[in-house]
Design a protein around this motif. Structure first.
Motif, PDB file in Angstrom:
ATOM      1  N   LYS A  35       0.807  -1.224   0.000  1.00 43.94           N
ATOM      2  CA  LYS A  35       0.000   0.000   0.000  1.00 43.94           C
ATOM      3  C   LYS A  35       0.842   1.277   0.000  1.00 43.94           C
ATOM      4  O   LYS A  35       0.484   2.259  -0.648  1.00 43.94           O
ATOM      5  N   HIS A  36       1.994   1.277   0.697  1.00 41.00           N
ATOM      6  CA  HIS A  36       2.741   2.517   0.900  1.00 41.00           C
ATOM      7  C   HIS A  36       4.185   2.516   0.394  1.00 41.00           C
ATOM      8  O   HIS A  36       4.761   3.580   0.229  1.00 41.00           O
ATOM      9  N   ASN A  37       4.801   1.353   0.233  1.00 39.96           N
ATOM     10  CA  ASN A  37       6.207   1.248  -0.175  1.00 39.96           C
ATOM     11  C   ASN A  37       7.125   2.105   0.700  1.00 39.96           C
ATOM     12  O   ASN A  37       8.013   2.781   0.220  1.00 39.96           O
ATOM     13  N   GLY A  38       6.902   2.077   2.009  1.00 36.76           N
ATOM     14  CA  GLY A  38       7.703   2.894   2.911  1.00 36.76           C
ATOM     15  C   GLY A  38       7.117   4.288   3.025  1.00 36.76           C
ATOM     16  O   GLY A  38       6.167   4.643   2.322  1.00 36.76           O
ATOM     17  N   ALA A  39       7.693   5.093   3.935  1.00 35.64           N
ATOM     18  CA  ALA A  39       7.123   6.423   4.147  1.00 35.64           C
ATOM     19  C   ALA A  39       8.018   7.277   5.023  1.00 35.64           C
ATOM     20  O   ALA A  39       8.784   6.763   5.840  1.00 35.64           O
ATOM     21  N   ARG A  40       7.867   8.575   4.847  1.00 40.00           N
ATOM     22  CA  ARG A  40       8.388   9.513   5.826  1.00 40.00           C
ATOM     23  C   ARG A  40       7.320   9.612   6.896  1.00 40.00           C
ATOM     24  O   ARG A  40       6.129   9.720   6.603  1.00 40.00           O
ATOM     25  N   VAL A  41       7.729   9.550   8.147  1.00 41.66           N
ATOM     26  CA  VAL A  41       6.779   9.591   9.256  1.00 41.66           C
ATOM     27  C   VAL A  41       6.704  11.035   9.743  1.00 41.66           C
ATOM     28  O   VAL A  41       7.729  11.668  10.000  1.00 41.66           O
ATOM     29  N   ASN A  42       5.497  11.540   9.855  1.00 47.02           N
ATOM     30  CA  ASN A  42       5.269  12.942  10.171  1.00 47.02           C
ATOM     31  C   ASN A  42       5.044  13.173  11.661  1.00 47.02           C
ATOM     32  O   ASN A  42       3.934  13.034  12.155  1.00 47.02           O
ATOM     33  N   LYS A  43       6.120  13.495  12.356  1.00 42.82           N
ATOM     34  CA  LYS A  43       6.063  13.872  13.768  1.00 42.82           C
ATOM     35  C   LYS A  43       5.279  12.884  14.621  1.00 42.82           C
ATOM     36  O   LYS A  43       4.339  13.240  15.316  1.00 42.82           O
ATOM     37  N   GLN A  44       5.689  11.630  14.551  1.00 44.81           N
ATOM     38  CA  GLN A  44       5.092  10.566  15.340  1.00 44.81           C
ATOM     39  C   GLN A  44       6.149   9.992  16.280  1.00 44.81           C
ATOM     40  O   GLN A  44       7.306   9.808  15.885  1.00 44.81           O
ATOM     41  N   THR A  45       5.753   9.707  17.506  1.00 44.04           N
ATOM     42  CA  THR A  45       6.676   9.143  18.491  1.00 44.04           C
ATOM     43  C   THR A  45       6.163   7.792  18.975  1.00 44.04           C
ATOM     44  O   THR A  45       4.985   7.459  18.819  1.00 44.04           O
ATOM     45  N   PHE A  46       7.066   7.046  19.590  1.00 47.45           N
ATOM     46  CA  PHE A  46       6.707   5.811  20.274  1.00 47.45           C
ATOM     47  C   PHE A  46       7.526   5.758  21.560  1.00 47.45           C
ATOM     48  O   PHE A  46       8.585   6.393  21.670  1.00 47.45           O
ATOM     49  N   PHE A  47       7.038   5.016  22.522  1.00 50.22           N
ATOM     50  CA  PHE A  47       7.697   4.938  23.820  1.00 50.22           C
ATOM     51  C   PHE A  47       8.463   3.635  23.937  1.00 50.22           C
ATOM     52  O   PHE A  47       7.930   2.565  23.679  1.00 50.22           O
TER      53      PHE A  47
END
Length: 152
Positions: A35-47
């Motif tokens: 669906k996406h073939n990878g992506a730039r992630v827009n200001k998302q965080t994970f803990f």
């Protein structure tokens, strides 16, 4: 998940990549690549619980990328060939270059944060530098939250 995808892939392209690497990808991750073939992630965080650290995600790699070969799964697989296991894949990174590792089989199956350059003190002090995040790629994506800049 707030991302800027790089396009699409065909089922055949993903299958060819799996044949090239010699193992099957989890279905949820396969669908992301189609669906996406990878992506730039827009200001998302994970803990990262074991580090007690909020981390900003920057990129999820794709099969191809017109801008840079360094944004592809194949590039990072070749780059870390000696450092990762047979059924493991580096699938993304944070702005500091720490990577997201997908282990596809076995008792350690899941998504991990890989502090391969030992930026965090815990990685320097302990024997390990990978930190469990989620059992599946979908669960990892569900962990992503909007980045909230610190207020002064």
């Amino acid at each position: 998940m707030n991302i800027s995808p790089w396009g699409e892939n065909s089922e055949e392209a993903v299958r060819a990549f799996e044949q090239q690497i010699g193992f099957s990808l989890p279905e949820d991750y396969r669908q992301f690549l189609i669906k996406h073939n990878g992506a730039r992630v827009n200001k998302q965080t994970f803990f990262v619980k074991d580090l007690d650290q909020e981390v900003l995600l920057h990129v999820l790699y794709g099969l191809t990328n017109e801008q840079s070969r360094g944004l592809t799964l194949g590039y990072w697989l070749a780059e870390h060939d000696e450092e990762i296991g047979e059924k493991e894949l580096v699938i993304g990174h944070d702005p500091g270059g720490h990577q997201i590792l997908l282990i596809t089989e076995g008792e350690d199956k899941g998504v991990y944060y890989w502090d391969h350059n030992h930026f965090f003190a815990k990685s320097r002090e302990d024997e390990g530098d990978t930190y469990f995040l989620a059992d599946t790629f979908t669960e990892f994506c569900d962990l992503l939250k909007d980045h909230k800049p610190a207020t002064v």
